[in-house]
Motif scaffolding. Sequence first.
Motif, PDB file in Angstrom:
ATOM      1  N   HIS A  66      -1.548   3.741  -1.808  1.00  0.00           N
ATOM      2  CA  HIS A  66      -2.910   3.200  -1.789  1.00  0.00           C
ATOM      3  C   HIS A  66      -3.443   3.315  -0.355  1.00  0.00           C
ATOM      4  O   HIS A  66      -3.005   2.588   0.536  1.00  0.00           O
ATOM      5  CB  HIS A  66      -2.865   1.736  -2.247  1.00  0.00           C
ATOM      6  CG  HIS A  66      -4.194   1.049  -2.253  1.00  0.00           C
ATOM      7  ND1 HIS A  66      -5.181   1.354  -3.160  1.00  0.00           N
ATOM      8  CD2 HIS A  66      -4.693   0.077  -1.440  1.00  0.00           C
ATOM      9  CE1 HIS A  66      -6.227   0.587  -2.914  1.00  0.00           C
ATOM     10  NE2 HIS A  66      -5.962  -0.183  -1.878  1.00  0.00           N
ATOM     11  N   HIS A  87       7.649   4.362  -2.698  1.00  0.00           N
ATOM     12  CA  HIS A  87       6.942   4.400  -3.985  1.00  0.00           C
ATOM     13  C   HIS A  87       7.925   4.630  -5.131  1.00  0.00           C
ATOM     14  O   HIS A  87       7.839   3.973  -6.180  1.00  0.00           O
ATOM     15  CB  HIS A  87       5.896   5.520  -3.958  1.00  0.00           C
ATOM     16  CG  HIS A  87       5.279   5.808  -5.287  1.00  0.00           C
ATOM     17  ND1 HIS A  87       4.309   4.996  -5.852  1.00  0.00           N
ATOM     18  CD2 HIS A  87       5.498   6.812  -6.175  1.00  0.00           C
ATOM     19  CE1 HIS A  87       3.953   5.492  -7.028  1.00  0.00           C
ATOM     20  NE2 HIS A  87       4.648   6.597  -7.243  1.00  0.00           N
ATOM     21  N   LYS A  91      -2.079   6.290 -13.692  1.00  0.00           N
ATOM     22  CA  LYS A  91      -2.875   5.307 -12.962  1.00  0.00           C
ATOM     23  C   LYS A  91      -3.437   4.277 -13.943  1.00  0.00           C
ATOM     24  O   LYS A  91      -4.244   4.604 -14.812  1.00  0.00           O
ATOM     25  CB  LYS A  91      -4.012   5.992 -12.202  1.00  0.00           C
ATOM     26  CG  LYS A  91      -3.523   6.920 -11.091  1.00  0.00           C
ATOM     27  CD  LYS A  91      -4.682   7.463 -10.264  1.00  0.00           C
ATOM     28  CE  LYS A  91      -4.167   8.363  -9.134  1.00  0.00           C
ATOM     29  NZ  LYS A  91      -5.266   8.885  -8.293  1.00  0.00           N
ATOM     30  N   ALA A 106       0.829  -1.206   0.000  1.00  0.00           N
ATOM     31  CA  ALA A 106       0.000   0.000   0.000  1.00  0.00           C
ATOM     32  C   ALA A 106       0.865   1.260   0.000  1.00  0.00           C
ATOM     33  O   ALA A 106       0.580   2.227  -0.709  1.00  0.00           O
ATOM     34  CB  ALA A 106      -0.937  -0.007   1.203  1.00  0.00           C
ATOM     35  N   GLU A 129       2.424   1.889  -3.365  1.00  0.00           N
ATOM     36  CA  GLU A 129       1.484   2.323  -4.402  1.00  0.00           C
ATOM     37  C   GLU A 129       0.635   3.529  -3.983  1.00  0.00           C
ATOM     38  O   GLU A 129      -0.334   3.864  -4.684  1.00  0.00           O
ATOM     39  CB  GLU A 129       0.569   1.151  -4.776  1.00  0.00           C
ATOM     40  CG  GLU A 129       1.202   0.186  -5.743  1.00  0.00           C
ATOM     41  CD  GLU A 129       1.624   0.882  -7.034  1.00  0.00           C
ATOM     42  OE1 GLU A 129       0.748   1.440  -7.710  1.00  0.00           O
ATOM     43  OE2 GLU A 129       2.823   0.881  -7.340  1.00  0.00           O
ATOM     44  N   GLY A 155      -5.664  -0.867   2.259  1.00  0.00           N
ATOM     45  CA  GLY A 155      -5.089   0.465   2.191  1.00  0.00           C
ATOM     46  C   GLY A 155      -4.334   0.841   3.453  1.00  0.00           C
ATOM     47  O   GLY A 155      -4.510   0.229   4.515  1.00  0.00           O
ATOM     48  N   ALA A 199      -8.481  -1.838  -7.663  1.00  0.00           N
ATOM     49  CA  ALA A 199      -7.526  -0.787  -7.299  1.00  0.00           C
ATOM     50  C   ALA A 199      -6.579  -0.495  -8.456  1.00  0.00           C
ATOM     51  O   ALA A 199      -6.055  -1.420  -9.096  1.00  0.00           O
ATOM     52  CB  ALA A 199      -6.727  -1.208  -6.066  1.00  0.00           C
ATOM     53  N   LEU A 220      -3.359  -2.840  -9.851  1.00  0.00           N
ATOM     54  CA  LEU A 220      -2.887  -3.202  -8.520  1.00  0.00           C
ATOM     55  C   LEU A 220      -3.664  -4.407  -7.991  1.00  0.00           C
ATOM     56  O   LEU A 220      -3.080  -5.307  -7.367  1.00  0.00           O
ATOM     57  CB  LEU A 220      -3.017  -2.017  -7.559  1.00  0.00           C
ATOM     58  CG  LEU A 220      -2.471  -2.247  -6.147  1.00  0.00           C
ATOM     59  CD1 LEU A 220      -1.000  -2.639  -6.183  1.00  0.00           C
ATOM     60  CD2 LEU A 220      -2.661  -0.996  -5.277  1.00  0.00           C
ATOM     61  N   SER A 221      -4.946  -4.458  -8.232  1.00  0.00           N
ATOM     62  CA  SER A 221      -5.745  -5.617  -7.822  1.00  0.00           C
ATOM     63  C   SER A 221      -5.304  -6.865  -8.571  1.00  0.00           C
ATOM     64  O   SER A 221      -5.229  -7.961  -7.998  1.00  0.00           O
ATOM     65  CB  SER A 221      -7.233  -5.359  -8.074  1.00  0.00           C
ATOM     66  OG  SER A 221      -7.740  -4.418  -7.146  1.00  0.00           O
TER      67      SER A 221
END
Length: 448
Positions: free
Chosen positions: A259, A319, A285, A254, A257, A304, A266, A290-291
């Motif tokens: 997140h 990141h 993005k 998280a 990213e 998150g 995501a 991400l998912s």
Amino acid sequence: MSSLDPVLLSRMLTGITLFVHIVFASIGVGVPLMIALAEWRGLRTGDPHYTLLARRWARGFVITVAVGVVTGTSIGLQLSLLWPTFMRVAGQAIALPLFLETFAFFIEAIFLGIYLYTWDRFKSKYFHLMLLIPVAIASSASAVFITTVNSFMNQPQGFTLKNGVMTNIHPIEAMLNPATPTKVSHVLASSYTLSAGVLMGLAAYSMLRGRNHPYFKKALKLTATCTIVFAISTVMIGDASGKFLAKYQPEKLAAAEWHFDTMTHAPFVYGGFMDENGEIKYALKVPYALSVLAGNLPSTEVKGLNDYPVEERPPLSIHYMFDLKITTGVLILVIPLLYLIRKRLPGRKPYPRWLLLALILVGPMAMVAIELGWMFAEVGRQPWILRGYMKVSEAATTSTSVGWMLVLFVILYLVLCFSAIKVLSKLFRNKDAVEEIRQLGLEGAEGK
């Protein structure tokens, strides 16, 4: 310097040591495999150019092993001096892999010595190649054992902690924690990629200087092919590592990213920056990515950062490490692939200057990728040294002498790195490959 925080200084010193050691350690893991592949190809095809490749690579490998031993010993020393509380609590749990790593190194050193001094001593040349197999296995085993220690720090298990003391310790269970498969495989694959990339860069550099002898062309083809194979495996294992993080260290994924809210579908956030209000700007993005990384499906729920206390969140700066690591990884794969494709295109110059320059850069990029990977792994585990059990601030020494240790070790590493580069440079300049080919009577060797 003695007035600075001992925890910060300890982290700096350990970080610098790992920064230097990881390059030499990775080369120490990957180059024996490359030597074995070159010698095996020479025996299988009867082409002495590949055998000479193995000889020359082996000479340089000895220098990197020597530096790796010094920096590796420094890490062992610093574990006890800089992180005494950690070693007091976790020492028994990690003692077995540390011992096995030392044992593997002894095997590597013994067989490497025999291998180096027995060229042309056996009736069957395959017997000499067999001497290298224990070297390649032991060097990789060293990486396996030492990486299990880091895996344990990320996903500790196999003990009971009561009143700050570990009891009921099961060393094998501690080694075979959930982080071990992905971490170990990723370290091995990236080490092989780095080694092949560095050797590819050396061959490309020679050709860039106008040395178009078949020896260098064969070296370039062999190393470029290996770089592609190893880079593909590294990318695949990297995908598995992302799924591991989503399941076992979701706060690290998280943070990497940016997140913050738990959700499905995501997006993957690439690049950009975060302003003082926490708004992400100028980032790319990728919807649902991400998912998909976390669980292969857009419907996968990704936790998150808001689900975790602020004091237990990793730094958001990881990141940038994560993004740069992905970028360099893609380039490491694409550049040698472009070389092999272009080489097969009719009517195209197979070795244009721009492509040779790009191939030379693959080795340094692989070094950068490995450094970023370790920085991401270690910084992303913050604030824990033993995740969920002990924080970094609780494990560090309180000594006021760490600053002077930092200065002395930095000087040591500068001397070691400079000496290694100088010795390797003189070693290969004083015994030029083309001149050695002439001396050995290989001028008429046919390309295979």
